[in-house]
Design a protein around this motif. Structure first.
Motif, short mmCIF file in Angstrom:
data_model
loop_
_atom_site.label_atom_id
_atom_site.label_comp_id
_atom_site.label_asym_id
_atom_site.label_seq_id
_atom_site.Cartn_x
_atom_site.Cartn_y
_atom_site.Cartn_z
N ARG A 9 0.86 -1.21 -0.09
CA ARG A 9 -0.04 0.10 0.08
C ARG A 9 0.78 1.18 0.05
O ARG A 9 0.58 2.24 -0.33
CB ARG A 9 -0.83 0.08 1.32
N TYR A 33 -6.26 -2.88 -15.34
CA TYR A 33 -5.68 -1.49 -15.87
C TYR A 33 -4.78 -1.14 -14.64
O TYR A 33 -5.02 -1.48 -13.68
CB TYR A 33 -6.95 -0.82 -16.01
N TYR A 35 -3.49 2.57 -13.60
CA TYR A 35 -3.53 4.18 -13.59
C TYR A 35 -2.35 4.88 -12.52
O TYR A 35 -2.22 4.22 -11.55
CB TYR A 35 -4.90 4.63 -13.36
N GLN A 37 -1.97 8.27 -10.28
CA GLN A 37 -2.36 9.71 -9.98
C GLN A 37 -1.74 10.27 -9.03
O GLN A 37 -1.30 9.87 -7.96
CB GLN A 37 -3.66 9.27 -8.78
N GLY A 40 -3.59 16.24 -6.49
CA GLY A 40 -4.26 17.33 -6.98
C GLY A 40 -4.93 17.11 -8.41
O GLY A 40 -5.50 17.80 -9.06
N GLN A 41 -4.61 15.67 -8.67
CA GLN A 41 -5.05 15.39 -10.17
C GLN A 41 -5.81 14.15 -10.26
O GLN A 41 -5.85 13.32 -9.24
CB GLN A 41 -3.68 14.89 -11.02
N GLY A 42 -6.52 13.85 -11.33
CA GLY A 42 -7.34 12.70 -11.29
C GLY A 42 -6.36 11.46 -11.92
O GLY A 42 -5.30 11.90 -12.37
N PRO A 43 -6.89 10.22 -11.82
CA PRO A 43 -6.04 9.23 -12.42
C PRO A 43 -5.75 9.26 -13.84
O PRO A 43 -6.73 9.79 -14.58
CB PRO A 43 -6.76 7.93 -12.07
N PHE A 45 -4.37 7.12 -17.19
CA PHE A 45 -4.26 5.73 -17.61
C PHE A 45 -2.72 5.33 -18.13
O PHE A 45 -1.87 6.19 -18.61
CB PHE A 45 -5.01 5.71 -18.92
N MET A 89 0.35 7.82 -6.45
CA MET A 89 -0.37 6.65 -6.24
C MET A 89 -0.61 5.85 -7.39
O MET A 89 -1.11 6.32 -8.58
CB MET A 89 -1.57 7.08 -5.45
N LEU A 91 -2.78 3.12 -9.16
CA LEU A 91 -4.09 2.52 -9.05
C LEU A 91 -4.36 1.16 -10.09
O LEU A 91 -3.86 1.60 -11.19
CB LEU A 91 -5.17 3.56 -9.11
N PHE A 107 -11.74 -0.37 -8.99
CA PHE A 107 -10.32 0.21 -8.48
C PHE A 107 -9.99 -0.52 -7.06
O PHE A 107 -11.05 -0.82 -6.32
CB PHE A 107 -10.23 1.67 -8.26
N GLY A 108 -8.91 -0.76 -6.87
CA GLY A 108 -8.20 -0.87 -5.48
C GLY A 108 -7.85 0.00 -5.06
O GLY A 108 -8.15 1.29 -5.45
N GLU A 109 -7.24 0.06 -3.95
CA GLU A 109 -6.89 0.97 -3.04
C GLU A 109 -5.78 1.70 -3.29
O GLU A 109 -5.39 2.74 -2.59
CB GLU A 109 -6.82 0.76 -1.48
N GLU B 44 -9.21 4.40 -2.28
CA GLU B 44 -9.67 3.53 -3.16
C GLU B 44 -10.99 4.44 -4.05
O GLU B 44 -11.40 5.30 -3.61
CB GLU B 44 -10.54 2.36 -2.51
N PHE B 91 -14.84 12.49 -8.37
CA PHE B 91 -14.02 12.44 -9.64
C PHE B 91 -15.27 12.31 -10.85
O PHE B 91 -15.88 11.08 -10.85
CB PHE B 91 -12.81 11.65 -9.74
N PHE B 106 -10.25 11.33 -16.50
CA PHE B 106 -10.70 11.90 -15.34
C PHE B 106 -10.57 13.23 -14.97
O PHE B 106 -9.49 13.87 -15.75
CB PHE B 106 -9.84 11.16 -14.18
N GLY B 107 -11.63 13.93 -14.37
CA GLY B 107 -11.46 15.40 -14.04
C GLY B 107 -10.30 15.60 -12.65
O GLY B 107 -9.84 14.67 -12.48
#
Lengths: 116, 116
Positions: A9, A33, A35, A37, A40-43, A45, A89, A91, A107-109, B44, B91, B106-107
């Motif tokens: 983790r 998949y 991803y 992150q 301050g941003q979204g994930p 790809f 992070m 994901l 998604f996982g944690e 998560e 998100f 994602f945003g």
């Protein structure tokens, strides 16, 4: 619980070291998949697999990154010669294909990486 | 151009009140899916709700509803009867096309705080 699980983790590593993350998807899901992150941003790809085949890779996945899913079950994401910019992070997510168009990915944690 | 725009970095709502989180999207595809995820501090990404581009009715899932305005390219999330446990990052995401393997965009997310 039979959700997506990720390990470790949290990981703190020195710049230049290699790190590996593992993802175990939901058992009946054939797509997996990765991803990334950042704060301050979204994930964003990175890549995805259908069974053991890696079907798509983002330009974000530099040569230092490699992902595998050797038996179509769990997957590993390895980062070689880590840099501070790799701190993020990571994901993992999974889904069933084919599915209806509403099928989401689960998604996982996440695995937090800090490169010092 | 950003595929997904969330203009509210942070929102506050009184417990038991309703709140709307904004999301606009940009795509030239006719077929696409819109998703909302909740991300608590644990990391998560929890799937909340899905809206397909061809769906004529707004999606609802319990206390969550998606206000889909196709002409405006907006997909706002409405949370009714807010609870303290709703405090998290939210998100908005889009997947272009019908293939569930297509990547999610994602945003940057909205941080929601529910005040007792």
């Amino acid at each position: 619980d039979t959700g997506v699980s990720q390990d470790p983790r949290h990981k703190i590593t020195k710049r230049g070291q290699n790190v590996t993350f593992r993802c175990d998807p939901i058992s009946e899901h054939n797509r997996l998949y990765w991803y990334r992150q950042t704060l301050g941003q979204g994930p964003e790809f990175l890549t995805y697999f259908q069974n053991e085949a890696q079907l798509e890779k983002s330009r974000l996945l530099s040569d230092r990154f490699s992902a595998e899913r050797p038996k179509g079950s769990f997957s590993t994401l390895e980062i070689q010669r880590t840099e501070q910019g790799d701190s993020a992070m990571y994901l993992c997510a999974s889904s069933i294909h084919p599915g209806n168009s509403g099928n989401t990915i689960y998604f996982g944690e996440g695995s937090w990486l800090t490169v010092v | 151009a950003q595929k997904i725009t969330q203009t509210q970095p942070g929102m506050f709502v009184q417990e038991k009140e309703a709140v709307t989180l904004d999301c606009t999207y940009d795509t030239s595809d006719q077929s696409y899916g819109l998703f909302w995820y909740k991300q608590p501090s644990s990391g998560e990404m929890i799937f909340l709700i899905y809206q397909g581009s061809y769906d004529e009715q707004n999606a609802t899932e319990g206390r969550y509803s998606l206000n889909f305005q196709k002409a405006r390219k907006s997909a706002n999330l409405v949370i009714s009867a807010s609870q303290l446990g709703d405090s998290a990052m939210y998100f908005c995401a889009m997947r272009e096309g019908l293939d569930t393997g297509n990547q999610f965009y994602f945003g940057t997310g909205t941080s929601l705080t529910v005040i007792p």
